[in-house]
Scaffold this motif. Structure first.
Motif, PDB file in Angstrom:
ATOM      1  N   GLY A  87       0.871  -1.162   0.130  1.00  0.00           N
ATOM      2  CA  GLY A  87      -0.021  -0.141  -0.008  1.00  0.00           C
ATOM      3  C   GLY A  87       0.948   1.442  -0.014  1.00  0.00           C
ATOM      4  O   GLY A  87       0.424   2.097   0.568  1.00  0.00           O
ATOM      5  N   ILE A  88       1.999   1.248  -0.581  1.00  0.00           N
ATOM      6  CA  ILE A  88       3.033   2.368  -0.449  1.00  0.00           C
ATOM      7  C   ILE A  88       3.278   2.650  -1.895  1.00  0.00           C
ATOM      8  O   ILE A  88       3.231   1.976  -2.877  1.00  0.00           O
ATOM      9  CB  ILE A  88       4.404   1.695  -0.019  1.00  0.00           C
ATOM     10  CG1 ILE A  88       4.282   1.501   1.343  1.00  0.00           C
ATOM     11  CG2 ILE A  88       5.298   2.954  -0.085  1.00  0.00           C
ATOM     12  CD1 ILE A  88       5.290   0.628   2.178  1.00  0.00           C
ATOM     13  N   SER A  89       3.342   4.186  -2.267  1.00  0.00           N
ATOM     14  CA  SER A  89       3.225   4.968  -3.587  1.00  0.00           C
ATOM     15  C   SER A  89       4.932   4.863  -3.802  1.00  0.00           C
ATOM     16  O   SER A  89       5.622   5.419  -2.972  1.00  0.00           O
ATOM     17  CB  SER A  89       2.744   5.941  -3.662  1.00  0.00           C
ATOM     18  OG  SER A  89       1.291   6.059  -3.170  1.00  0.00           O
ATOM     19  N   PRO A  90       5.336   4.387  -4.822  1.00  0.00           N
ATOM     20  CA  PRO A  90       6.885   4.426  -5.015  1.00  0.00           C
ATOM     21  C   PRO A  90       7.130   5.708  -5.703  1.00  0.00           C
ATOM     22  O   PRO A  90       6.376   6.154  -6.835  1.00  0.00           O
ATOM     23  CB  PRO A  90       7.070   3.314  -6.047  1.00  0.00           C
ATOM     24  CG  PRO A  90       5.766   2.308  -6.048  1.00  0.00           C
ATOM     25  CD  PRO A  90       4.842   3.419  -5.685  1.00  0.00           C
ATOM     26  N   ARG A 142       3.329   7.877   6.778  1.00  0.00           N
ATOM     27  CA  ARG A 142       4.559   7.303   6.788  1.00  0.00           C
ATOM     28  C   ARG A 142       5.391   7.552   5.390  1.00  0.00           C
ATOM     29  O   ARG A 142       4.930   7.573   4.313  1.00  0.00           O
ATOM     30  CB  ARG A 142       4.511   5.799   7.162  1.00  0.00           C
ATOM     31  CG  ARG A 142       5.939   5.381   7.597  1.00  0.00           C
ATOM     32  CD  ARG A 142       5.833   3.969   8.183  1.00  0.00           C
ATOM     33  NE  ARG A 142       5.680   4.068   9.384  1.00  0.00           N
ATOM     34  CZ  ARG A 142       6.382   4.411  10.653  1.00  0.00           C
ATOM     35  NH1 ARG A 142       7.806   4.635  10.417  1.00  0.00           N
ATOM     36  NH2 ARG A 142       5.940   4.595  11.807  1.00  0.00           N
ATOM     37  N   LEU A 143       6.764   7.870   5.478  1.00  0.00           N
ATOM     38  CA  LEU A 143       7.610   8.136   4.528  1.00  0.00           C
ATOM     39  C   LEU A 143       8.765   7.005   4.534  1.00  0.00           C
ATOM     40  O   LEU A 143       9.271   6.877   5.633  1.00  0.00           O
ATOM     41  CB  LEU A 143       8.329   9.404   4.671  1.00  0.00           C
ATOM     42  CG  LEU A 143       9.325   9.663   3.470  1.00  0.00           C
ATOM     43  CD1 LEU A 143       8.651   9.773   2.066  1.00  0.00           C
ATOM     44  CD2 LEU A 143      10.139  11.076   3.431  1.00  0.00           C
ATOM     45  N   TRP A 144       8.973   6.280   3.625  1.00  0.00           N
ATOM     46  CA  TRP A 144       9.978   5.276   3.507  1.00  0.00           C
ATOM     47  C   TRP A 144      11.183   5.660   2.592  1.00  0.00           C
ATOM     48  O   TRP A 144      10.843   6.499   1.744  1.00  0.00           O
ATOM     49  CB  TRP A 144       9.506   3.870   2.988  1.00  0.00           C
ATOM     50  CG  TRP A 144       8.106   3.293   3.771  1.00  0.00           C
ATOM     51  CD1 TRP A 144       7.072   3.903   3.514  1.00  0.00           C
ATOM     52  CD2 TRP A 144       8.145   2.351   4.618  1.00  0.00           C
ATOM     53  NE1 TRP A 144       6.012   3.307   4.200  1.00  0.00           N
ATOM     54  CE2 TRP A 144       6.728   2.503   5.281  1.00  0.00           C
ATOM     55  CE3 TRP A 144       9.088   1.651   5.341  1.00  0.00           C
ATOM     56  CZ2 TRP A 144       6.237   1.244   6.030  1.00  0.00           C
ATOM     57  CZ3 TRP A 144       8.473   0.708   6.086  1.00  0.00           C
ATOM     58  CH2 TRP A 144       7.111   0.641   6.498  1.00  0.00           C
ATOM     59  N   LEU A 145      12.361   5.349   3.001  1.00  0.00           N
ATOM     60  CA  LEU A 145      13.511   5.485   2.096  1.00  0.00           C
ATOM     61  C   LEU A 145      14.517   4.124   1.833  1.00  0.00           C
ATOM     62  O   LEU A 145      14.584   3.462   2.956  1.00  0.00           O
ATOM     63  CB  LEU A 145      14.626   6.752   2.904  1.00  0.00           C
ATOM     64  CG  LEU A 145      14.200   8.066   3.195  1.00  0.00           C
ATOM     65  CD1 LEU A 145      15.057   8.744   3.712  1.00  0.00           C
ATOM     66  CD2 LEU A 145      13.480   8.587   2.060  1.00  0.00           C
ATOM     67  N   PHE A 160       7.912  -4.191   5.372  1.00  0.00           N
ATOM     68  CA  PHE A 160       7.077  -3.031   5.418  1.00  0.00           C
ATOM     69  C   PHE A 160       6.083  -3.017   6.732  1.00  0.00           C
ATOM     70  O   PHE A 160       5.885  -2.508   7.737  1.00  0.00           O
ATOM     71  CB  PHE A 160       6.332  -2.441   4.230  1.00  0.00           C
ATOM     72  CG  PHE A 160       7.158  -2.212   3.260  1.00  0.00           C
ATOM     73  CD1 PHE A 160       8.083  -0.931   3.004  1.00  0.00           C
ATOM     74  CD2 PHE A 160       7.389  -3.183   2.122  1.00  0.00           C
ATOM     75  CE1 PHE A 160       8.954  -0.998   2.026  1.00  0.00           C
ATOM     76  CE2 PHE A 160       8.234  -3.007   1.092  1.00  0.00           C
ATOM     77  CZ  PHE A 160       9.059  -1.808   1.030  1.00  0.00           C
ATOM     78  N   ALA A 161       5.257  -4.426   6.821  1.00  0.00           N
ATOM     79  CA  ALA A 161       4.629  -4.916   7.693  1.00  0.00           C
ATOM     80  C   ALA A 161       5.232  -4.907   9.157  1.00  0.00           C
ATOM     81  O   ALA A 161       4.865  -4.676   9.990  1.00  0.00           O
ATOM     82  CB  ALA A 161       3.716  -6.004   7.472  1.00  0.00           C
ATOM     83  N   SER A 209      12.294   4.485   7.689  1.00  0.00           N
ATOM     84  CA  SER A 209      10.923   4.870   7.664  1.00  0.00           C
ATOM     85  C   SER A 209      10.637   5.776   8.747  1.00  0.00           C
ATOM     86  O   SER A 209      11.006   5.705   9.878  1.00  0.00           O
ATOM     87  CB  SER A 209      10.003   3.665   7.944  1.00  0.00           C
ATOM     88  OG  SER A 209       8.565   4.027   7.887  1.00  0.00           O
ATOM     89  N   PHE A 210      10.046   6.917   8.331  1.00  0.00           N
ATOM     90  CA  PHE A 210       9.655   8.050   9.194  1.00  0.00           C
ATOM     91  C   PHE A 210       8.067   8.159   9.602  1.00  0.00           C
ATOM     92  O   PHE A 210       7.165   7.939   8.594  1.00  0.00           O
ATOM     93  CB  PHE A 210      10.001   9.327   8.658  1.00  0.00           C
ATOM     94  CG  PHE A 210      11.758   9.478   8.372  1.00  0.00           C
ATOM     95  CD1 PHE A 210      12.403   9.971   9.427  1.00  0.00           C
ATOM     96  CD2 PHE A 210      11.832   9.065   7.036  1.00  0.00           C
ATOM     97  CE1 PHE A 210      13.721   9.845   9.007  1.00  0.00           C
ATOM     98  CE2 PHE A 210      13.407   9.105   7.067  1.00  0.00           C
ATOM     99  CZ  PHE A 210      14.323   9.462   7.801  1.00  0.00           C
TER     100      PHE A 210
END
Length: 383
Positions: A87-90, A142-145, A160-161, A209-210
């Protein structure tokens, strides 16, 4: 009469270089710190090319930094699909220009594609990604790097989970500088204890991840705007990985990682002798000569000369010296369901290459086969 221990020539040369850099590098460093980022923002950043993707932006975004020098690979697409499944937008940030074919390949899978000059390593790319979505930061959950220095290894639960389940503001994969550097010549004396209060403790930048708490906090965007990017790996670690980790910690945000190692010594002790012996040959010592020599001694010594405790102590010393993500995949992936396998050891030396290939074969399936195919494209470093 006391014997004088001979210091290896390579150590002497290393110290001479260190002192030289300390004396003569400082004035230049001051000039670079004042002007380099400003020069990048005014000149090089104009070369950035953006392409809108077809995937709508959602409540979570991942800035995925890639360096597709041989074109977009299977592993890039697999990582992107894992993000979308979570469910994360790349948002793709490429440190090399993409071919039209690769751009089209990514377009249907991503929300945004950013092609930039290869300046500042991963944190230079992360910075451009953050600044390009700055207007969305306040609305994200949430923001992921992530970057492509690792292969993403599927486990029963996605990374991610598992990172979300930590329930912390700053969720990561692993950490580094967890204890004083282990001395390979005195490895049996190692006392395993994670010290998160060390001033140079940091979380590794390949997976960060923030939470919304951090994204909405005063100073988060300013950190990225003023980040001193540089074409220097040491400075990138200090100002990027170490810098952002300590920025989060000093402000009191909760933090943690999916591969906690507090009880690693006890976990290794609980393994059977056969399991321990299967792991030992594939502990990765990178280019650390002393560790590589120690590994060879432990592996080639007579059974009567190497105890079970010695083997465990060597594994702990390697993890402390090289970092768990590099040293421990033969243990962390099968026993701790860890999700990342580093690519770097493949090209460093025969030891790292053999160990990485052996781990890929153990992973097996589609992922293991993919890793082996991509590994064949990465030659050993010459010289």
């Amino acid at each position: 009469m006391a014997t004088i221990r001979k210091i290896p020539g390579w150590k002497v040369l290393r110290e001479i270089k260190r002192v030289f850099r300390k004396i003569f590098g400082t004035p230049l460093e001051i000039i670079r710190r004042v002007y380099f980022r400003r020069w990048y923002d005014r000149v090089e950043a104009r070369k950035i090319v953006q392409t809108a993707g077809s995937v709508p932006f959602g409540n979570e975004v991942c800035i995925y930094l890639i360096f597709p020098s041989r074109g977009v690979q299977e592993s890039h697409l697999a990582a992107i699909e894992a993000m979308r499944d979570a469910g994360i937008s790349p948002v793709i940030v490429s440190n090399v220009a993409l071919s039209a074919q690769d751009r089209d390949k990514l377009n249907g899978r991503t929300s945004l594609i950013i092609e930039r000059p290869n300046i500042g390593y991963d944190f230079g790319g992360y910075r451009d990604g953050v600044l390009h979505i700055r207007e969305r930061l306040q609305t994200l959950d949430r923001l992921w790097l992530l970057n492509d220095s690792c292969w993403l290894v599927p486990q029963t639960e996605s990374w991610f989970a598992r990172a979300r389940a930590l329930g912390v503001d700053f969720a990561c994969a692993t950490y580094n500088n967890i204890m004083p550097r282990a001395n390979p010549n005195d490895y049996k004396a190692i006392a395993w204890q994670i010290d998160r209060s060390r001033r140079n403790f940091y979380y590794a930048s390949y997976a960060l991840s923030f939470s919304a708490n951090i994204l909405k906090s005063e100073g988060f965007l300013k950190y990225w705007k003023t980040l001193d990017i540089r074409n220097d790996k040491g400075l990138t670690v200090r100002r990027g990985e170490l810098g952002v980790s300590q920025w989060v910690i000093r402000r009191g945000f909760s933090h943690g990682c999916t591969l906690e190692l507090d009880g690693l010594d006890r976990e290794l002790e609980a393994l059977s002798d056969s399991a321990l012996d299967a792991i030992l040959p594939h502990i990765v010592a990178l280019e650390n000569r002393e560790l590589l020599e120690l590994k060879n001694r432990v592996l080639t010594a007579k059974v009567s000369d190497v105890t079970r405790a010695d083997k465990i102590a060597f594994i702990l010393a390697a993890a402390a010296r090289c970092g768990a993500v590099y040293a421990l995949p033969a243990y962390s992936i099968p026993y701790r369901q860890f999700h990342f396998l580093k690519k770097l050891p493949l090209s460093l030396n025969e030891d790292g290459r053999d160990s990485t290939l052996a781990i890929a074969r153990r992973i097996g399936g589609e992922t293991g086969d993919m890793i082996l195919r991509e590994a064949a494209l990465k030659p050993l470093k010459s010289g």
